[in-house]
Design a protein around this motif. Structure first.
Motif, mmCIF file in Angstrom:
data_model
loop_
_atom_site.group_PDB
_atom_site.id
_atom_site.type_symbol
_atom_site.label_atom_id
_atom_site.label_comp_id
_atom_site.label_asym_id
_atom_site.label_seq_id
_atom_site.Cartn_x
_atom_site.Cartn_y
_atom_site.Cartn_z
ATOM 1 N N LYS A 194 -11.073 6.520 4.981
ATOM 2 C CA LYS A 194 -11.320 6.885 3.585
ATOM 3 C C LYS A 194 -12.786 6.678 3.226
ATOM 4 O O LYS A 194 -13.381 7.486 2.502
ATOM 5 N N THR B 215 0.775 4.175 -2.815
ATOM 6 C CA THR B 215 0.510 5.548 -2.376
ATOM 7 C C THR B 215 1.642 6.489 -2.796
ATOM 8 O O THR B 215 1.396 7.609 -3.265
ATOM 9 N N PHE C 132 0.832 -1.206 0.000
ATOM 10 C CA PHE C 132 0.000 0.000 0.000
ATOM 11 C C PHE C 132 0.865 1.253 0.000
ATOM 12 O O PHE C 132 0.536 2.234 -0.647
ATOM 13 N N SER D 270 -6.878 -1.866 0.106
ATOM 14 C CA SER D 270 -7.532 -1.495 1.366
ATOM 15 C C SER D 270 -8.652 -2.469 1.706
ATOM 16 O O SER D 270 -8.830 -2.848 2.873
ATOM 17 N N LYS D 271 -9.401 -2.871 0.703
ATOM 18 C CA LYS D 271 -10.488 -3.814 0.961
ATOM 19 C C LYS D 271 -9.962 -5.191 1.357
ATOM 20 O O LYS D 271 -10.640 -5.937 2.066
ATOM 21 N N TYR E 84 -8.436 2.228 6.320
ATOM 22 C CA TYR E 84 -9.324 2.341 5.161
ATOM 23 C C TYR E 84 -10.694 2.891 5.561
ATOM 24 O O TYR E 84 -11.349 3.565 4.769
ATOM 25 N N ASN F 12 0.978 -1.167 8.955
ATOM 26 C CA ASN F 12 0.123 -0.032 9.315
ATOM 27 C C ASN F 12 -0.051 0.056 10.825
ATOM 28 O O ASN F 12 0.074 1.131 11.419
ATOM 29 N N GLN G 34 -5.425 1.076 -4.939
ATOM 30 C CA GLN G 34 -5.463 1.407 -3.512
ATOM 31 C C GLN G 34 -6.728 0.876 -2.859
ATOM 32 O O GLN G 34 -6.692 0.326 -1.750
ATOM 33 N N ASN G 35 -7.850 1.043 -3.529
ATOM 34 C CA ASN G 35 -9.103 0.532 -2.973
ATOM 35 C C ASN G 35 -9.082 -0.983 -2.847
ATOM 36 O O ASN G 35 -9.576 -1.543 -1.860
ATOM 37 N N ASN H 70 0.571 -5.579 4.862
ATOM 38 C CA ASN H 70 0.110 -4.179 4.893
ATOM 39 C C ASN H 70 -0.550 -3.834 6.221
ATOM 40 O O ASN H 70 -0.328 -2.756 6.779
ATOM 41 N N THR I 141 -7.512 -5.773 3.356
ATOM 42 C CA THR I 141 -6.624 -5.536 4.486
ATOM 43 C C THR I 141 -6.426 -6.785 5.327
ATOM 44 O O THR I 141 -5.314 -7.083 5.785
#
Length: 808
Positions: free
Chosen positions: A522, A115, A111, A226-227, A519, A446, A222-223, A442, A229
């Protein structure tokens, strides 16, 4: 034969000059058409020929002037070669940025890498937009010059050769030959420049479209990351494998991209960075000034107890400014956040190094080292075995330090709210360890970086509040203030009670900095951002909620700055040498601040100035009907600020009332009377009425004292005695010298008037009182009598008048 060749050459030049066609500028065509209509009227042949010559000369001069302007513009114009090289460089960085996420390069989706790539492309896009705007502006200018030059050359007036006038024909042909030599190279250069610029413009437009497409793709990636994760992205920890050179390549790759991201972001947000730097300088300057004042007044403690903010002003300023003003940076990259937070943390370490006890100082240093290492690891963009091992070991170490701090000595910890942040670190590091073991790279990274950054930011915010409270509390003691309330803050409680508004703002800021790493933030923030940024139309005006918020924010900040300036400067007493401060200039400073803020707010909000003029026109009607007094007071305030007949801190007398000028506002001024009340006087009354200023820097104040001595008293002796008393008094100045005057023979005494001068008007009452006491004591000792009027009252008893006898 020569004449024929000259004539033929002139005709060929005319064909060249007229090569752009018969297109004309509308105004020129109408002008010449009207002139041809006027020329249709019967005139003499000589007059018509002379008029045609004059027009031709003017047209040729205009072509020469336009040609020279084009040459100057091409000389000053942009360097298309450098622009071409820059666009090639943008192509190179764009290719590298997109290739960094290719499946052959990245085996495990990161990620942070996606980014960072998006940030690089965003910086490149910003640079492309600027270059495209520059090229469009240059291309429009070239097209305009081409149109003007072609329109002038296409004027049919150039082909109007004089008939039956060989000298005039030869002169015109010669002029056209010269003009051709002047115009031809400029026309060619103009065509080449236009061709180059339009080629570069097409390339920039293509680059911009490609960058937009790449950013859209990266947003989708990115989406997806994030989904996913909580999905396994890498091997389980016990199944990891890697090559020996993997770590070096990852570090080199990551540091290069981090440097590029930082440069692009700083270039795109220069205004915000300049604001932070300027604020930092102002804050440090103010703290140094405050420290110097306290040292002069001998109020600075040796151990700086309660004055920690002034121990190292150059280090306290970054803690305060960066903690508060980091929020004006829109979505800063990780490397910039790391630099800002690390700078603040190191400054704070030095500030409280002698205040925090040894146990908690060791805990702080341990967390500071963990934060530094985690921040460096956060800059790595690709997955490696070394990084996963480092994350696991540092998470274990941070969990041990957090558990030790929670179970350790908490009695010596002054700020117990730090324990909540330490508990959060423990939870997040344990979760990071579990995610790392399960292959959720990720998520593990994070949680790992968020834990230490949230702890560091929380502690920085708590100490920021404390340092601000100390600074405001010390300012309250240094400055003599008439109004100790600024908005909702009571400065008598500063230092012992945290302002609610400041605390609430920092709490909200901490939650935003903490939540934006996940996420879910966002998911929540994107709809809000879209609602805020969506343009709306009311009538013929388009606006958005963001523009309104920007307008309100700028004006609110300007109002706060204006009030702070007044708070710390308007009520300062006069200096010891009697010089007045900047009190009366504060009105101009506040007007300048609000005027500049209004201009910036209108520009930032996108409010057209023509709408503002309509509003001002409507206000002018109101001024004409019912606001004359208000405008008079506002203008009078400006006059007071410019002429400075009175300054803040002066002793003034208005309508028989004496007091101290406390402030000069936009509409009215405030005068503090001797009995403690504040008198609000409109500025118009100060100028239209009689204003007496007793604090003139160039002169002192004369006072009078009258008394009387009995008839028969030795007046020479009285004069000598009074002069001795006046000379001994410290409050009476020698020049002008005091005087004793005998006024006249009154009914019961000889009147005496004493004239003396004091430095300041406010000392007059005290000096007069002390003189009366001294004179009374001296006269008693010398046997001098001060008579007073006496009256004798005789009471007589009047016999009642007998009543007349009654009539029968």
């Amino acid at each position: 034969m020569k004449k024929r060749l000259s004539f033929l050459t002139g005709m060929l030049c005319l064909v060249f000059l007229n090569g752009a066609g018969q297109t004309k500028i509308g105004s020129d065509s109408a002008h010449h058409a009207s002139e041809r209509v006027a020329d249709s009227r019967p005139k003499t042949k000589g007059f018509e020929i002379e008029r045609t010559r004059l027009k031709q000369r003017r047209l040729i001069a205009e072509i020469e002037e336009t040609t020279q302007s084009i040459k100057d513009y091409l000389r000053r114009g942009i360097d298309t070669l450098s622009m071409r090289r820059e666009l090639i460089g943008i192509d190179h960085w764009d290719s590298l940025a997109r290739a960094a996420n290719h499946p052959d390069v990245v085996t495990i989706p990161s990620f942070r890498n996606v980014t960072t790539t998006a940030r690089i492309l965003t910086g490149l896009r910003t640079l492309m937009v600027r270059r495209k705007a520059t090229l469009e502006k240059y291309a429009d200018a070239l097209d305009h010059y081409t149109y003007v030059l072609d329109s002038l050359r296409a004027d049919s007036l150039l082909t109007s050769l004089p008939q039956d006038e060989p000298p005039a024909t030869d002169d015109l042909v010669q002029r056209i030959n010269t003009l051709t030599l002047l115009v031809q190279p400029v026309d060619s250069a103009l065509a080449r420049a236009a061709l180059h610029v339009h080629t570069l413009l097409a390339r920039a437009s293509l680059q911009l479209k490609r960058a937009d497409a790449s950013l859209e793709h990266l947003g989708a990636v990115q989406n997806e990351i994030s989904k996913a994760t909580f999905s396994q992205e890498a091997d389980y920890f016990w199944r990891m494998s890697g090559t020996p050179g993997e770590w070096n390549s990852v570090v080199e790759f990551s540091m290069l991209r981090a440097r590029v991201v930082l440069l692009f972001y700083c270039a795109a947000h220069q205004t915000e960075i300049v604001i932070i730097l300027v604020t930092l300088i102002l804050c440090a300057t103010y703290l140094f000034t405050l420290r110097r004042v306290l040292e002069e007044e001998k109020l600075l403690h040796a151990n700086t107890a309660g004055q920690l903010v002034l121990r190292y002003p150059l280090l306290s300023a970054p803690v305060i400014v960066i903690s508060l003003f980091q929020f004006i940076l829109p979505d800063p990259p990780a490397i910039l956040n790391f630099i800002l937070w690390m700078t603040t943390a190191l400054s704070l370490t030095v500030v409280f190094s002698h205040t925090v006890n040894g146990y908690w100082m060791r805990v702080w240093l341990a967390f500071l080292i963990l934060f530094f290492v985690s921040g460096v690891l956060n800059l790595l963009l690709l997955v490696s075995v070394v990084e996963r091992w480092a994350m696991l070991l540092l998470a274990l170490g941070g969990s041990a330090v957090a558990l030790t701090a929670l179970l350790g000595n908490k009695h010596e910890l002054r700020e117990r709210r730090i324990l909540y942040f330490i508990g959060l670190v423990l939870i997040l590091q344990l979760a990071s360890i579990a995610a790392n073991l399960a292959g959720m790279y990720n998520l593990s990274k994070n949680l790992f970086t968020t834990g230490y950054s949230s702890l560091m930011i929380g502690i920085l915010f708590l100490w920021t509040v404390r340092l601000i409270n100390e600074g405001l509390g010390l300012s309250f003691h240094v400055y003599t203030l008439n109004d100790r309330r600024l908005f909702s803050i009571n400065f008598e409680k500063v230092g012992t009670r945290t302002p609610y508004l400041l605390t609430a703002g920092l709490v909200v800021g901490w939650f935003i900095l903490f939540a934006r790493n996940f996420y879910v933030f966002k998911v929540i923030s994107d709809p809000i951002k879209e609602w805020v940024l969506t343009p709306r139309t009311v009538g013929g005006y388009s606006f958005s909620v963001a523009s309104i918020l920007v307008f309100i924010s700028i004006m609110g900040v300007a109002a706060v700055i204006s009030r702070i300036v007044s708070f710390f400067a308007s009520d300062r007493p006069r200096s010891r040498d009697g010089r007045a401060g900047i009190g009366s200039l504060l009105l101009l400073v506040r007007i300048g601040i609000m005027g500049m803020a209004l201009f910036l707010a209108l520009a930032a909000a996108g409010i057209p100035l023509d709408k503002v003029t309509v509003i001002l026109g409507a206000l002018s009607l109101g001024i004409g009907f019912g606001l004359q007094t208000l405008v008079n007071n506002l203008v009078s305030g400006l006059i007071l600020a410019f002429e400075r007949p009175v300054n803040v801190g002066d002793i003034v007398e208005v309508q028989g009332k004496v007091g101290v000028m406390k402030s000069i506002g936009f509409r009215s001024s405030r005068i503090g009377s001797w009995d403690g009340a504040d008198v609000i006087v409109p500025n118009g009354d100060l100028l239209s009425g009689q204003l007496v200023n007793w604090s003139d820097n160039e002169s002192s104040t004369r006072l009078e004292l009258e008394l009387g001595v009995a008839y028969g008293t030795n007046l020479r002796r009285v004069e000598t005695l009074l002069n001795e008393i006046l000379k001994k008094h410290e409050g009476i100045i020698d020049k002008p010298a005091p005087a004793v005057l005998f006024q006249g023979f009154d009914e019961s005494a000889i009147s005496v008037k004493i004239l003396f001068w004091v430095t300041q008007y406010k000392d007059g009452s005290r000096v007069r009182s002390e003189l009366i006491v001294s004179i009374d004591d001296a006269f008693r000792q010398q046997g001098i009598i001060m008579p007073f009027p006496q009256r004798e009252v005789n009471v007589r008893k009047i016999a009642p008048t007998p009543e007349p006898p009654a009539l029968a």
